[in-house]
Structure formats: C-alpha cells, structure tokens
Design a protein around this motif. Structure first.
Motif, PDB file in Angstrom:
ATOM      1  N   HIS A   8      50.770  17.225 -14.739  1.00  0.00           N
ATOM      2  CA  HIS A   8      51.588  17.430 -13.541  1.00  0.00           C
ATOM      3  C   HIS A   8      52.223  18.817 -13.603  1.00  0.00           C
ATOM      4  O   HIS A   8      53.006  19.121 -14.509  1.00  0.00           O
ATOM      5  N   ILE A 166      50.505   7.376  -7.738  1.00  0.00           N
ATOM      6  CA  ILE A 166      51.176   8.664  -7.933  1.00  0.00           C
ATOM      7  C   ILE A 166      51.398   9.311  -6.570  1.00  0.00           C
ATOM      8  O   ILE A 166      50.469   9.389  -5.761  1.00  0.00           O
ATOM      9  N   ASP A 196      54.617   4.435  -8.731  1.00  0.00           N
ATOM     10  CA  ASP A 196      54.853   4.400 -10.175  1.00  0.00           C
ATOM     11  C   ASP A 196      55.290   5.750 -10.724  1.00  0.00           C
ATOM     12  O   ASP A 196      55.950   5.807 -11.767  1.00  0.00           O
ATOM     13  N   TYR A 197      54.909   6.837 -10.046  1.00  0.00           N
ATOM     14  CA  TYR A 197      55.240   8.179 -10.518  1.00  0.00           C
ATOM     15  C   TYR A 197      55.343   9.112  -9.316  1.00  0.00           C
ATOM     16  O   TYR A 197      54.401   9.222  -8.532  1.00  0.00           O
ATOM     17  N   GLU A 211      63.398   7.040 -14.368  1.00  0.00           N
ATOM     18  CA  GLU A 211      62.296   6.648 -15.240  1.00  0.00           C
ATOM     19  C   GLU A 211      61.521   5.412 -14.795  1.00  0.00           C
ATOM     20  O   GLU A 211      60.391   5.223 -15.236  1.00  0.00           O
ATOM     21  N   PRO A 213      60.789   3.898 -11.187  1.00  0.00           N
ATOM     22  CA  PRO A 213      59.626   4.731 -11.515  1.00  0.00           C
ATOM     23  C   PRO A 213      60.038   6.123 -11.986  1.00  0.00           C
ATOM     24  O   PRO A 213      61.171   6.556 -11.763  1.00  0.00           O
ATOM     25  N   TYR A 214      59.075   6.813 -12.587  1.00  0.00           N
ATOM     26  CA  TYR A 214      59.341   8.195 -12.967  1.00  0.00           C
ATOM     27  C   TYR A 214      59.436   9.063 -11.715  1.00  0.00           C
ATOM     28  O   TYR A 214      58.574   9.022 -10.833  1.00  0.00           O
ATOM     29  N   VAL A 237      51.026  13.627 -18.910  1.00  0.00           N
ATOM     30  CA  VAL A 237      51.511  12.255 -18.776  1.00  0.00           C
ATOM     31  C   VAL A 237      50.440  11.274 -19.249  1.00  0.00           C
ATOM     32  O   VAL A 237      49.303  11.304 -18.752  1.00  0.00           O
ATOM     33  N   VAL A 239      49.493   7.395 -19.331  1.00  0.00           N
ATOM     34  CA  VAL A 239      49.777   6.076 -18.765  1.00  0.00           C
ATOM     35  C   VAL A 239      49.101   5.032 -19.643  1.00  0.00           C
ATOM     36  O   VAL A 239      47.885   5.077 -19.854  1.00  0.00           O
ATOM     37  N   ALA A 245      54.588   5.017 -18.619  1.00  0.00           N
ATOM     38  CA  ALA A 245      54.179   6.420 -18.756  1.00  0.00           C
ATOM     39  C   ALA A 245      54.964   7.104 -19.863  1.00  0.00           C
ATOM     40  O   ALA A 245      56.159   6.838 -20.055  1.00  0.00           O
TER      41      ALA A 245
END
Length: 452
Positions: A8, A166, A196-197, A211, A213-214, A237, A239, A245
């Motif tokens: 990322h 994501i 989730d991210y 965190e 979700p991140y 990252v 997973v 993650a």
C-alpha cells in the motif's frame, strides 16, 4: 480465507517541482528533483523482493494535474516492470492528478486497474502463485481537482462476496488541518462501510487511524519540505487465514527532512555556538550515512551569544559557510551522508534571571507566574482557563472556533511557552531584544520550498 500479501503506497508526487529551489547549487537541486523517482524505483524493488501479490496506490501519483512527460514515462516504466513480474496494480487519482488533467493518451497495461470518478468500482485481486481470488479492491478517483463531497459513504462491499475487501480513498479523515479538506469524512464513516482495510492517501504523515478495520495513511514516499519530516515510504500488508492483517512499514526515501532544536543556554561566545552546530551536523551525518538530509535548526534558549545571532548576522554567515561545504560534496556526487542546512530559525533570547523575574511584583512577573501555573503538574484546568480567556474574542468567529477546537493540549502549551518568552523579550528591557528572526522560515530568502 486464503492468505496473501499486498503493498500500500500513496502520494508519489512524481517529478515534484520543489518550488523555490532556484537558489540552490545545481548538483543539490538536481538530486532533490530526482528523489521522487528514486523512491518510486525503491518501491518497485521492494514489491518484487517482498513477493507481493499486488500493489495499491491511493492517489496523487503525479505532483500536478498537467504531469510532466518525464513523470508519466517514468511511471509507465515502473508499471511495466511490475507487469513483467506478474504483479497487478490497482490505483486511483487524487486532487493533484485528477482524471481531467492533461496527460498522454495511452491505454494502461492489462495488469493495471484505474478506478473511475463516477462511483466506487470493484476489481478482483488474485494470489500470484496459484491465481486464486483473494480480495475485492474498490476505489474512486477524483474526476476534477476539488472533490468536496464525502465520497466514503458511497462505498459498499461487493454483494455476495466473502473475500477480504480493500477500499482505496484519497481524502481527509477527521479534518486534518495541514491538508485541504477534499473528500472529507470521519473514522465513523469508514468503520461503518464494512471494509476490511481502508487504503488511504492525501495526508502525508504516516498513521494508522484504526485497526478493526485497518484505516491507514502510509504517507508520501519521499518528503519534499521541512513540513514533511522523518522516514517516508509504504506499507507491506500480510493478510492471514483468519482475516487479520499485519503491517510492516518500509522506508523508500533517499532525502530526509528534519527540524532539530539547538539550545544556546549558557553560550557566551560565537565559537561555542559554531562548534555546537557543526557537532550536530556530524551527528546527523553519522546517524543516516545512506541518506541526504536537509535540516532546519531551531535556535532556542537564552544566552549572550543571542546578540550575535540577532544583531550581527552570525546565523546567516554560518549558513553560507555550511552550505558551501556541502555543495562541494554534491559536486563530488557524495550525496549519501550529505547534510544540507536549510536555514536557522532564531527563537532564542538574551540571558535573563528568570527566577528573579518570577519574584517581581510587576506585569511581567505576574505573566510568568501565570504561565508556570499553566505548565505545572495537574494543571490541565488552569491551562484551559488561561487559553480560553486569551482566545475568547476569536471564538466569536465560527470558522476560527472550528479550527481552535481541534488544537491539542501540547499545542496550547507551546502557545503559553511562546507567550512567556515573548513577554520576557518585550518587557524585560533587554537592549536589542526582539530583533532576532522569529518563527520558522521555509527557506533563507523567505520563499517556500513546496506546497501540498
């Protein structure tokens, strides 16, 4: 869930123009101009070395909407290299490189997904070694340079998919005052969308906002001014099978910016100050021998040497000499370990007997006692009372009230300390006081290096 790994990154700002560099030696200026491309090269090497399954880039690939030809060609070259390694790329455009900006008319390679600007789109990411589907990537680009709507609330999980989700968003979460409030939203908005991210971009300071979700800002990959200090890079990252993650930050920058404080307390002679500055520079060189460092000195404290800084121009003289020495290194291409002094912010004062002033039955004595009360142990309420009283007239303005409500306790303490020091300078009757340069300068001639 099938485990996988992705990279990322955000805010590449390729070919950043580093506005205001005309006064720098050509060799130093050239190295700075190349630094964003060098950071991109390190990003590509990292993605290959870490064997990531795919890369996500959350906006501001280029520094300006009319991206330079060099910037576009270098980015295409980087994408091609990732493609040759079988690494897909998912990206969005931000406020610096909106979709309507003039650029080369060229189709993106098949392994690159660019999300449009109408609504968040979906794409499926696969694990490289076996082609299994591992994630749904969603994102939205800026159609124009100024997006003021909350685009975060338009995101939603892909119906029927249990894969890891994501979201790519270029925006300002919770109103960061250092950046434009484009695509503004709150953490609550993001948490409630079921992803989730959140792979964020726009804020250049690396931070993990949440965190589960991140919610993650990786920051930019290369600092471009003293407003962007510290290590710069990206996150890799992992997973896991349980959907959790694990993030690992990787440095990518080749030029690092920093602001360092140097106190003149007790310094009587110019030679003491010069020696302290030179020693600090060598400490910086030794700490980061693989980097070029650009440093701004904050000169604080009180001492008799302040008169030389304020009245005799010693700071400007030393700055010229330090820059001359490092320019010679640059001419020899000795960039790793080069320490370029960007400037001195003179925030110091002449020596005073503070304890005596605290005992005085005077306006200055009362002000200093009030300041100490605000800084004392368990003095949070006293600090709030002092600051609230001082800024009461400003709170009548709605916009100022909104901005002031976001000031941290540490910033308020800084205000209080600054007011106390200014009071000593202006009210103690010290000859020559107040003639020093005050506050930060973005460079010696008063201009700015860069703006976000």
């Amino acid at each position: 869930m099938i485990p996988f790994r992705f990279l990322h990154a955000a805010d590449l700002h390729l070919d950043s123009r580093f506005a205001g560099l005309a006064h720098l030696p050509a060799a130093v200026r050239s190295y700075l101009r190349e630094s964003t491309f060098a950071a991109l090269g390190r990003l590509i090497c990292l993605a290959i070395k870490e064997n990531v399954d795919f890369v996500v880039i959350s906006g501001d690939i280029y520094d300006v909407s009319d991206a330079s030809l060099q910037g576009q060609l270098r980015f295409q070259e980087a994408l091609k290299e990732l493609g040759e390694q079988g690494i897909p790329v998912f990206l969005i455009h931000g406020n610096h490189d909106p979709l309507d900006g003039p650029r080369l008319v060229a189709e993106m390679p098949e392994h690159v997904t660019v999300f449009g600007g109408d609504a968040p789109g979906y794409a499926t990411a696969h694990r490289r070694r076996d082609g299994q589907e591992v994630a749904i990537v969603s994102g939205i680009s800026y159609p124009t340079a100024k997006v003021t709507a909350n685009t975060a609330v338009t995101f939603s999980r892909k119906p029927g998919s249990e894969l890891f989700h994501i979201a790519l968003l270029h925006g300002n979460v919770d109103g960061d005052l250092q950046h434009e409030t484009y695509s503004p939203c709150s953490r609550k908005d993001l948490i409630g969308q079921g992803f989730d991210y959140w792979a964020l971009g726009h804020i250049h300071k690396r931070s993990i906002l949440y965190e589960k979700p991140y919610i993650v800002y990786p920051g930019n990959i290369q600092g471009r001014s003293v407003k962007e200090t510290g290590p710069k890079g990206c996150y890799v990252v992992d997973v896991r099978e349980n959907g959790e993650a694990a993030l690992q930050f990787h440095e990518l920058d080749i030029v690092r910016w920093q602001v360092t404080e140097l106190s003149i307390d007790g310094m009587e002679h110019e030679a003491q100050w010069v020696e302290a500055v030179e020693r600090r520079i060598e400490d910086i060189r030794e700490a980061d021998p693989h980097l070029m460092t650009v440093v701004r000195f904050r000169l604080t404290g009180r001492g008799n040497v302040h008169r030389l800084l304020a009245e005799k121009g010693a700071a400007a003289d030393l700055l010229s000499e330090l820059q001359r020495r490092e320019a010679l290194r640059a001419e020899r291409k000795e960039y790793p370990g080069l320490v370029w002094t960007e400037g001195f912010a003179v925030e110091s004062g002449l020596a005073v007997d503070r304890s005596r002033l605290l005992q005085e039955d005077s306006f200055l004595g009362e002000m200093l006692r009030l300041a100490e009360k605000g800084e004392g142990e368990g003095s949070r309420e006293e600090l709030e009372d002092i600051i609230s009283s001082a800024i009461a007239p400003l709170m009548e303005n709605r916009e100022l009230r909104r901005l002031l409500s976001q000031v941290s306790e540490e910033e308020k303490l800084d205000w209080l300390r600054g007011a106390a020091e200014l009071g000593i300078t202006l009210l103690s009757g010290l000859e020559g006081a107040g003639e020093a340069e005050g506050g930060f300068r973005d460079k010696p001639d008063g201009g700015r290096y860069d703006e976000d």
